[in-house]
Write a protein that holds these residues in place. Structure first.
Motif, PDB file in Angstrom:
ATOM      1  N   LYS A 101       0.788  -1.234   0.000  1.00  0.00           N
ATOM      2  CA  LYS A 101       0.000   0.000   0.000  1.00  0.00           C
ATOM      3  C   LYS A 101       0.819   1.283   0.000  1.00  0.00           C
ATOM      4  CE  LYS A 101      -2.476  -1.256   3.528  1.00  0.00           C
ATOM      5  NZ  LYS A 101      -2.090  -2.601   3.868  1.00  0.00           N
ATOM      6  N   LYS A 115      -2.704   3.011  -2.075  1.00  0.00           N
ATOM      7  CA  LYS A 115      -4.047   2.472  -1.913  1.00  0.00           C
ATOM      8  C   LYS A 115      -4.334   2.320  -0.432  1.00  0.00           C
ATOM      9  CE  LYS A 115      -3.633  -0.480  -6.004  1.00  0.00           C
ATOM     10  NZ  LYS A 115      -3.532  -1.874  -6.447  1.00  0.00           N
ATOM     11  N   HIS A 132      -7.463  -2.943   1.499  1.00  0.00           N
ATOM     12  CA  HIS A 132      -8.468  -3.449   0.574  1.00  0.00           C
ATOM     13  C   HIS A 132      -8.549  -4.967   0.651  1.00  0.00           C
ATOM     14  CE1 HIS A 132      -4.577  -3.379  -1.499  1.00  0.00           C
ATOM     15  NE2 HIS A 132      -4.985  -4.506  -2.062  1.00  0.00           N
ATOM     16  N   ASP A 171      -9.411  -3.084  -5.091  1.00  0.00           N
ATOM     17  CA  ASP A 171      -9.107  -1.753  -4.562  1.00  0.00           C
ATOM     18  C   ASP A 171     -10.334  -0.976  -4.109  1.00  0.00           C
ATOM     19  OD1 ASP A 171      -6.436  -2.262  -5.148  1.00  0.00           O
ATOM     20  OD2 ASP A 171      -6.665  -1.480  -7.177  1.00  0.00           O
TER      21      ASP A 171
END
Length: 141
Positions: free
Chosen positions: A83, A88, A91, A106
């Motif tokens: 990440k 991001k 997830h 995502d």
């Protein structure tokens, strides 16, 4: 996929020494559109790296949160870019029981659970198992 990042920049951001093996591993994981196993990464890695060099490089990248481990079961473990590198949020992951691929989902955030007093959560992993769209389409033909 992550055209704005280069393996050398990722290594520099983590204050890690630049080696061709580390750069190669990062590049392979960045270019894949799915999570890969250690063997899949090693098979795609150009260059003649002995087992020790590969595993030391691989271990360093996991320890520095450049790539992360996705445990499907006691026989299937895959890896994807972590990440901090992809920017991001936490997830879910999807495992296809038919083709054995693992993909990051995502747009499906990981829920934060209220734990009993005295418990401190450190990680939450969400793995959804089923049939991917490609396999489902092929099965309907």
């Amino acid at each position: 996929m992550f055209a704005f990042m280069r393996p050398i920049d990722i290594l520099n951001n983590h204050k890690l020494k630049r080696t061709s093996c580390r750069e190669g591993i990062i590049e392979i994981v960045m270019e894949a559109n799915q999570a890969l196993s250690e063997n899949e990464i090693r098979e795609r890695l150009a260059g003649n790296y002995d087992r020790t060099t590969f595993y030391r490089s691989f271990k360093t990248l996991v320890e520095h949160h450049i790539i992360h481990k996705i445990v499907v079961d006691n026989q299937v473990v895959k890896y994807a870019l972590d990440k901090p590198e992809t920017h991001k949020s936490a997830h879910a992951h999807f495992y296809c029981n038919t083709c054995n691929t693992v993909k990051c989902l995502d747009n499906i955030p990981v829920q934060h659970y209220a734990l009993p007093d005295g418990y401190a959560g450190e990680e939450t992993e969400v793995l959804i198992k089923g049939t991917c769209s490609v396999c489902k389409e092929q099965a309907s033909l």
